[in-house]
Structures are given as structure tokens and as C-alpha cells.
Design an enzyme around this catalytic site. Structure first.
Site, PDB file in Angstrom:
ATOM      1  N   GLU A 294      35.343  53.674  46.977  1.00 34.10           N
ATOM      2  CA  GLU A 294      36.573  52.885  47.132  1.00 34.10           C
ATOM      3  C   GLU A 294      37.756  53.852  47.157  1.00 34.10           C
ATOM      4  OE1 GLU A 294      38.764  49.297  44.610  1.00 34.10           O
ATOM      5  OE2 GLU A 294      37.646  50.864  43.557  1.00 34.10           O
ATOM      6  N   LYS A 354      37.561  43.421  49.902  1.00 33.59           N
ATOM      7  CA  LYS A 354      37.278  43.044  48.516  1.00 33.59           C
ATOM      8  C   LYS A 354      37.723  41.610  48.269  1.00 33.59           C
ATOM      9  CE  LYS A 354      37.988  44.855  43.815  1.00 33.59           C
ATOM     10  NZ  LYS A 354      38.640  45.926  43.028  1.00 33.59           N
ATOM     11  N   CYS A 404      33.773  47.855  43.218  1.00 33.67           N
ATOM     12  CA  CYS A 404      34.258  48.158  41.871  1.00 33.67           C
ATOM     13  C   CYS A 404      34.240  46.948  40.933  1.00 33.67           C
ATOM     14  CB  CYS A 404      35.654  48.770  41.974  1.00 33.67           C
ATOM     15  SG  CYS A 404      36.204  49.628  40.469  1.00 33.67           S
TER      16      CYS A 404
END
Length: 534
Positions: A294, A354, A404
Site C-alpha cells: 500500500e 480500498k 491494510c
């Protein structure tokens, strides 16, 4: 002549008066709750002590057993603060103690509702069963409320190894957490029952229904996990893929890890070019695919042609598609935390945005209100979430993306498996949190997810710890923190679904229903008791 007894010398120790003993008894539950919270914290990484968690719930069960709801709420708050304040200390890195302590208090207040409910159902027969359901119901609430939920600290995430872990493949994190809590409450109930029967004949104690039930609750989850252990899926059902994970590192720690323009991208390009040189020299085989973390491109490669050219150069040199993490401006003008599938010949292709954003980081809820307390709120982003799961096709291997923070959410991970992922990837950027425990706690989540869905999990991180996780949750390879490195592994591609994947949210629904059923039974008994007294 009558003998008289010699005078007794006064003792230096104060007498244990009834008032003093009552005072000690009053504070004993508070001390037990605090000790239980600290034990639960200590069970979490970077320590690997999963067996401490049942002991923590045994102490907490003893503390709240038979208490009034108000006392249960207070003891739950003590337990929650002792647990969550140290567990979430990483949230205060670079922004100070106020956000950290505010988050810990808010989460502890939600957790204190569990203490209230557990105290209420502790008067029921078989109370460890109902109490464990109440705990899972509280975790389900924390995972959804407020601001989209904050599941960090779910009991299951402290079990990346140990006898309970295989249960994740059967019922996901809810069943794994339930088993740990049930075993702990069972142990607490056993201790309480044995104390109540102290002085009775041994044979009578062993035949006591309360002792038998408590022992069963303590042992059954352990036995279930041990029985499932040989059946945890690990084989390569669709062959293997040679995967390279690039950890390029960052020029500095903290919130300003990307303050130097293009430095983070250059670090990852440099590490990838080193891999290309090793391939060219015949020192290693060419990977089928390459995973970057990321934020591995700290500037938008769609807008900045220098970034575009650097990534293309790296993909061409290594001769494999790269999954690149970048903050980009979408066509509608919104900011996205995006993963880009970068082909060595065609350039950028498929994307994944995301979906579950981090509040107070990637976006700021009620920004104007929280600005009253700290101007640091303006450092939070204005990201817009993605709308769907996307599995990248990388040289014939389907890679499921979980960016994440998303690894904490059951549905996000499950959606990627449902989208066809044969291998899961959790690209992350932990540079913001420096050398804190955060990266180890997140790595533990990834290990639990591997067992839950029967998939190998790749964890490419900008600054570490990057890791290759086998489908059984064990770590095949890992890096250190804040050092450039490359991991290369032949990873099993798996296509079957575990029972946990197929069951979806239903195990959690069932376990929450157990807690709700216990609360309903307690309400009914209380009403009947009041009618009888009247």
C-alpha cells in the site's frame, strides 16, 4: 496459688476486622477485572501467548459472577481499559495521547456493555454458555459501530497459533473467539463451583452437575480445536505461483513518511531492479507476479509521468505483473487508496479501491466538531471508499486484495475469496506507526485469516513486517522492520472454500443469538421472581 498466663505482646500487624475484610472483598472484583484485562492484552502479539486469553476470561468471569448489572458495567469498563489502553497505544504515535486514550475509552465503554450482560446472565444455569454469546454479541457491535466499527482487539486476533486456531476454518473469527471465551468462563465457573463444594466428599464433588458442566465448557473447545488441527487445509489445489514481495522501505518514520517527493516509489523500484538483476544472473527464478505494498507509489502514477515511467521500467525489468499501491485521483475527482495491476507490456489495468476506510485517518467523521479538541484532525484525508471486491488475474493466478486496515473486517476478506481469490494479499503501510506493536497485531490477523479461508496470505509492507503466510497460519518467510528486502516463495493456489467461508455471517448470527437467548431467559426469570414476591 493460682498461675496466671503471661501477657501477650501486641502485634505490629493490624487486626483483620470485619470492616477491613469487607473493604477488601469489595475491591477484589475490581482487581480481578483489571488483572484479567492485562492478561488478555499480554496474550496478543508481539508476544505469542494465546493460552493467556482463557485465563483472562476465567478471572473476569469470577469477577462479574452474580453481580448486579451496574457492577457488571463498571467491572467491564475496568477490564476494557486495562486491556485496550495498552493494546491501542500505537494509535497515539505521532499524534499524541489524546486520540489514543479517547479511542480506548470509547471502545472500553462498548465493551462494558458486555460486562453488564455477562453479570446479568451469570445467575442462569450453564452461565458460561450464555456469557460467551453475550461477549460475541458485543464484539459484533464493536465491529460495526460507531463509524463503521473497529474490530481491532477481537479475541480471535490474539490466536494466530495454538490449539483454538483451527476452529477459524469452521466458523471464522466469531467461533474462534467464542471457543476461547467459553473455555475461560468454564474455567472460572469450575473454580467457583469447587470453592462452593469445598469440604464435601470427593466422589460427590466429581458427580456434581455444576462441576461436570463447567469442566465440559473448559475442555470441549480445546478438544474441538485439537481434533480439527489435522484437517486444516494446506495443499496446492491448482498448482503453485512464484510470488515476490517487495519491501522498499521509506525515507523516514511517522506521518511524514512520504514528505520527500517520489522517494518511497524510488525505493520500491530500486528493490525490484535488484530482483531483476538476480534473475538476469540466474541467481533466482523469475516470479510469476510481484506484490508491492500500500502507498508504494507516493505520487499518482496516472498524473505524474515520471512515476508512470518508473513503475513501467520495473515491471519490464522483472518481466512480471506488479500490484502497485498508490493514492490517486479518480475520474470523478475523488481521492482513492488504490491498488493497480501493472502489466509489463500494457501498463496499468485492473484496479481495486480500498472499501473499508480508516476513520480519523483516511477520512474524518464530524471534522468540524473534532477540530475543537485538536487541529490534527485536518491531517486526516478525504478518501472515498471503493464499491466492490476485485481479484487481480496475475499471470493466471487470482490474487484477492485486502488493503491494510480491511484485514480486521470479516466481510471484506470473505468477499475477496468469493470473488475467486486463490491467494490473498494484504498490502500495508505501517510506516506511520513507526516501531509500535501495530504491525505485529495486524500480522496476527492475517495469520488467522489464512486459516479461516484456507488461503496463503501475502503481506507486502512498505517498512515491515512483510511476510509469506501458509494456509495453516504459520509464517514461511518474514522481513525485519525499516529495512529494504525481497521475499520470494512458491505459494499454493487454493480454490476450495472452508466451511467458514461458505457459512458467511451465519456463525456470528448463531452465536449472537445464544447471547440474546440468555439475556431473554434472564429477563423472564427476573419477571417471574418479582411476580412471586408480589
Amino acid at each position: 496459688m493460682t498461675a496466671t498466663a503471661p501477657p501477650v505482646a501486641p502485634s505490629d500487624e493490624p487486626a483483620q476486622t470485619p470492616a477491613r475484610r469487607s473493604h477488601l472483598r469489595r475491591f477484589a472484583p475490581v482487581l480481578l477485572a483489571a488483572a484479567a484485562g492485562l492478561l488478555l492484552y499480554l496474550s496478543f502479539p508481539p508476544r505469542e501467548l494465546p493460552w493467556l486469553a482463557p485465563l483472562a476470561f476465567a478471572l473476569f468471569g469470577v469477577a462479574v459472577y452474580g453481580r448486579r448489572m451496574r457492577a457488571g458495567f463498571g467491572l467491564g469498563l475496568v477490564f476494557g481499559l486495562a486491556y485496550l489502553v495498552p493494546l491501542l497505544s500505537w494509535t497515539g504515535v505521532d499524534v499524541g495521547p489524546l486520540p489514543w486514550l479517547a479511542l480506548a475509552l470509547a471502545e472500553a465503554l462498548v465493551l462494558s456493555l458486555a460486562g453488564l450482560g455477562i453479570a446479568y446472565v451469570s445467575k442462569l444455569p450453564l452461565w458460561p454458555l450464555w456469557a460467551s454469546g453475550v461477549w460475541i454479541a458485543d464484539e459484533a457491535l464493536r465491529a460495526r459501530f460507531p463509524f463503521g466499527g473497529f474490530p481491532w482487539g477481537k479475541v480471535a486476533f490474539g490466536q494466530p497459533s495454538g490449539v483454538f486456531l483451527p476452529l477459524a476454518s469452521l466458523g471464522g473469527t466469531p467461533l474462534l473467539g467464542f471457543a476461547v471465551v467459553l473455555s475461560g468462563f468454564g474455567l472460572g465457573a469450575l473454580a467457583l463451583r469447587l470453592k462452593a463444594l469445598c469440604g464435601r466428599e470427593r466422589a460427590r464433588v466429581l458427580r456434581d452437575g455444576g462441576v461436570v458442566a463447567a469442566a465440559a465448557f473448559t475442555v470441549a473447545p480445546v478438544v474441538a480445536g485439537a481434533v480439527l488441527l489435522p484437517f486444516v487445509p494446506t495443499g496446492a489445489e491448482a498448482g503453485t505461483a512464484r510470488v515476490a514481495l517487495i519491501q522498499g522501505n521509506v525515507p523516514r518514520m511517522g506521518l511524514d513518511f512520504n514528505a520527500q517527493r517520489r522517494a518511497v516509489l524510488d525505493y520500491h523500484v530500486r528493490e525490484t531492479m535488484k530482483l531483476a538483476e538476480r534473475i538476469e544472473k540466474g541467481e533466482t527464478k523469475r516470479p510469476d507476479l510481484v506484490l508491492w505494498p500500500e502507498n508504494s507509489s507516493d505520487i499518482d502514477p496516472y498524473v505524474n509521468m515520471d512515476a508512470y515511467d518508473e513503475i513501467s521500467k520495473a515491471a519490464e525489468a522483472v518481466g512480471a505483473p506488479i500490484s502497485v499501491g498508490a493514492v490517486v485521483t479518480a475520474k470523478d475527482g475523488s481521492t482513492r487508496n488504490r491498488l493497480i495491476l501493472w502489466d509489463p507490456e500494457k501498463g496499468p489495468g485492473a484496479t481495486y479501491d480500498k472499501r473499508h476506510l480508516q476513520p480519523f485517518g483516511e477520512y474524518m467523521p464530524y471534522r468540524s466538531f473534532f477540530r475543537i479538541f485538536s487541529k490534527d484532525v485536518d491531517r486526516a484525508g478525504n478518501f472515498v471508499p471503493g464499491e466492490r471486491a476485485v481479484a487481480f488475474d496475475m499471470n493466471g493466478t487470482k490474487i484477492g486484495n485486502i488493503t491494510c486496515y480491511e484485514a480486521a473486517f470479516d466481510d471484506v476478506v470473505r468477499d475477496q475469496v468469493d470473488a475467486g481469490a486463490e491467494i490473498l494479499s494484504v498490502p500495508s503501510n505501517n510506516a506511520t506507526f513507526e516501531l509500535s506493536q501495530m504491525t505485529y497485531q495486524q500480522l496476527a490477523m492475517d495469520r488467522v485469516r489464512a486459516v479461516e479461508h484456507g488461503r496463503a496470505v501475502m503481506v507486502p509492507v512498505t517498512s515491515g513486517v512483510s511476510a509469506v503466510i501458509r494456509p495453516d497460519g504459520s509464517i514461511a518467510q518474514r522481513t525485519g522492520m525499516f529495512e529494504p528486502d525481497t521475499l520470494i516463495a512458491d505459494v499454493p493456489r487454493r480454490t476450495s472454500e472452508t466451511l467458514a467461508t461458505r457459512a458467511g455471517v451465519w456463525p456470528e448470527v448463531l452465536l449472537v443469538a445464544i447471547g440474546a437467548g440468555g439475556l431473554a431467559w434472564a429477563v423472564t426469570r427476573s419477571r417471574r421472581a418479582r411476580r412471586t414476591e408480589a
